[in-house]
Design an enzyme around this catalytic site. Structure first.
Site, PDB file in Angstrom:
ATOM      1  N   ASP A 117     -60.112   7.328  -8.711  1.00 21.89           N
ATOM      2  CA  ASP A 117     -61.174   7.954  -7.514  1.00 21.89           C
ATOM      3  C   ASP A 117     -61.438   9.121  -6.801  1.00 21.89           C
ATOM      4  OD1 ASP A 117     -64.044   6.520  -8.403  1.00 21.89           O
ATOM      5  OD2 ASP A 117     -62.692   5.435  -9.047  1.00 21.89           O
TER       6      ASP A 117
ATOM      7  N   ARG B  54     -71.823   6.241 -12.765  1.00 19.01           N
ATOM      8  CA  ARG B  54     -70.506   5.508 -12.321  1.00 19.01           C
ATOM      9  C   ARG B  54     -69.437   6.626 -12.330  1.00 19.01           C
ATOM     10  NH1 ARG B  54     -68.164   4.631 -15.834  1.00 19.01           N
ATOM     11  NH2 ARG B  54     -66.926   3.759 -14.976  1.00 19.01           N
ATOM     12  N   GLY B  55     -68.147   6.652 -12.474  1.00 18.98           N
ATOM     13  CA  GLY B  55     -67.049   7.844 -12.434  1.00 18.98           C
ATOM     14  C   GLY B  55     -66.914   8.869 -11.503  1.00 18.98           C
ATOM     15  N   ALA B  56     -66.326   8.546 -10.647  1.00 17.35           N
ATOM     16  CA  ALA B  56     -66.366  10.083  -9.901  1.00 17.35           C
ATOM     17  C   ALA B  56     -66.312  11.771 -10.191  1.00 17.35           C
ATOM     18  CB  ALA B  56     -64.337   9.824  -9.537  1.00 17.35           C
TER      19      ALA B  56
ATOM     20  N   ASN C 247     -58.521   3.518  -7.023  1.00 16.40           N
ATOM     21  CA  ASN C 247     -59.565   3.447  -8.264  1.00 16.40           C
ATOM     22  C   ASN C 247     -59.806   1.849  -8.456  1.00 16.40           C
ATOM     23  OD1 ASN C 247     -59.760   4.198 -10.829  1.00 16.40           O
ATOM     24  ND2 ASN C 247     -58.339   3.081 -11.449  1.00 16.40           N
ATOM     25  N   LYS C 248     -60.338   1.341  -9.738  1.00 22.21           N
ATOM     26  CA  LYS C 248     -61.323   0.582  -9.615  1.00 22.21           C
ATOM     27  C   LYS C 248     -60.461  -0.794  -9.246  1.00 22.21           C
ATOM     28  CE  LYS C 248     -64.612   0.080  -9.796  1.00 22.21           C
ATOM     29  NZ  LYS C 248     -66.194  -0.584  -8.979  1.00 22.21           N
TER      30      LYS C 248
ATOM     31  N   ARG D 142     -71.948   7.428  -2.082  1.00 19.20           N
ATOM     32  CA  ARG D 142     -70.694   6.317  -1.983  1.00 19.20           C
ATOM     33  C   ARG D 142     -69.859   7.211  -0.837  1.00 19.20           C
ATOM     34  NH1 ARG D 142     -70.065   4.034  -8.213  1.00 19.20           N
ATOM     35  NH2 ARG D 142     -68.653   2.657  -6.653  1.00 19.20           N
TER      36      ARG D 142
END
Length: 364
Positions: free
Chosen positions: A247, A57-59, A257-258, A100
């Site tokens: 992201d 995970r993480g862009a 973002n998150k 995603r």
């Protein structure tokens, strides 16, 4: 801006995503911090599922993983003709694209390789395969270089003292080093980072499980707090700046973002604390005009109803957006791999891309 440190001087961690011997290798982030395990993925469908279930995970990390997924297809395809290979490539592209929806790096990496294939469609099949693999490696290597640059740019503008961050925009969220991760690591080496506050980041606990693990692993001075303690910590004067990943940043400076990032931005404004986003140019989507246009992923209710595999709530309806959108008015600046972008963001982001196209290097 001078690059003062190498990646090996900033972190002891290996790369999050790698490709070798016709397989993709990724750190399984679902197992951290209990177990550190690098897993092997030998099918495009396996890579797609790893992106979807947040093994990776993480862009930037999922962008590189998707690129390596196409490299994997190129090297393992049993197609006997170019037409058959290109049909299979399109299917692999769609499988990876539909994992995603929010992180723009995923589409950026896939479209970059797809465009290359289209431009070389008349080349021999073996040459097309070689170009796909080469481009996937370039995407990964460029991410590490971009992170290194962002780290040094960010360290120049952030104040000395205590920094608060959210989720995990560290090495685990990228191929190596991280976006926020590179900034705080450079500050740590410089001696300007006194303390790194980490939000736990419910519901998946990326701050507690991942950031606390990776930053303490590299010797940074960290302190973990519950998400709902952030306002009190700011009120007490314990935070000198806030720095978060992104992201997707759009043309006017709004960014996704998150979930929980927007809340921190509002609190930062209330307490007079500088608030920065950090992201490479590949995370900036100039096609979207405002944050209202960003698709927001919704994830399983089980992420909220359970914690560490244990049920913590009755079986009730759940709304579980994975991201929120922070309006650009709350941003102090955007740290990119081409420099720091200051307000007005709509004008200066446009200028940044114009300068970058002409081979320039400094943001405004």
């Amino acid at each position: 801006m001078e690059i003062r440190y190498t990646p090996k001087e900033l972190t002891k961690l290996p790369r999050t995503v790698e490709y070798k011997n016709k397989s993709v290798y990724m750190i399984n982030q679902r197992l951290l911090p209990k177990e550190f395990k690098v897993e092997k993925f030998s099918k495009v469908e396996e890579v797609a599922e790893a992106i979807k279930n947040m093994t990776v995970r993480g862009a930037p990390a999922i962008g590189a993983a998707a690129g390596f997924g196409l490299a994997l297809y190129a090297e393992t395809s049993k197609a006997k003709t170019k037409e058959e290979f290109l049909d299979g490539f399109e299917k692999a592209y769609e499988i990876l694209k539909n994992t995603r929806p929010t992180a723009v790096n995923l589409f950026w990496a896939l479209n970059r390789i797809k465009k290359l294939v289209e431009e070389h469609s008349e080349d021999p099949l073996d040459e097309i395969k070689r170009l796909i693999v080469q481009e996937a490696y370039k995407i990964a290597d460029e991410d590490v270089e971009a992170n290194l640059r962002m780290g040094h740019y960010g360290a120049e503008v952030l104040p000395e003292g205590n920094i608060l961050t959210h989720c995990n925009a560290g090495s685990l969220a990228t191929v190596h080093l991280g976006t926020v991760g590179s900034v705080v690591r450079v500050m740590h080496k410089d001696g300007s980072l006194k303390l790194l506050w980490l939000d736990e980041t419910r519901p998946v606990l990326q701050g507690a499980r991942l950031s606390a693990w990776e930053y303490s692993y590299d010797g940074l001075n960290v302190k973990l707090i519950a998400d709902n303690a952030a306002a009190f910590v700011m009120q007490q004067g314990f935070v000198d700046a806030i720095i978060v990943g992104a992201d997707r940043i759009v043309a006017n400076g709004d960014f996704a973002n998150k979930i929980g990032t927007y809340m921190l931005a509002v609190l930062a404004r209330e307490h007079g604390i500088p608030f920065f986003a950090v992201a490479p140019l590949s995370s900036i989507d100039m096609e979207l005009k405002s944050g209202k246009d960003i698709p927001i992923e919704e994830r399983s209710p089980e992420e909220v109803l359970t914690c560490g595999g244990c049920r913590i709530a009755p079986d009730v309806p759940v709304y579980n957006p994975a991201f929120d959108v922070t309006p650009h008015k709350y941003l102090t600046g955007i740290i990119t791999d081409r420099g720091v972008v200051w307000p007005p963001f709509k004008r200066n982001l446009k200028k940044l891309f114009e300068v970058n196209k002409s081979g320039g290097d400094e943001a405004v």
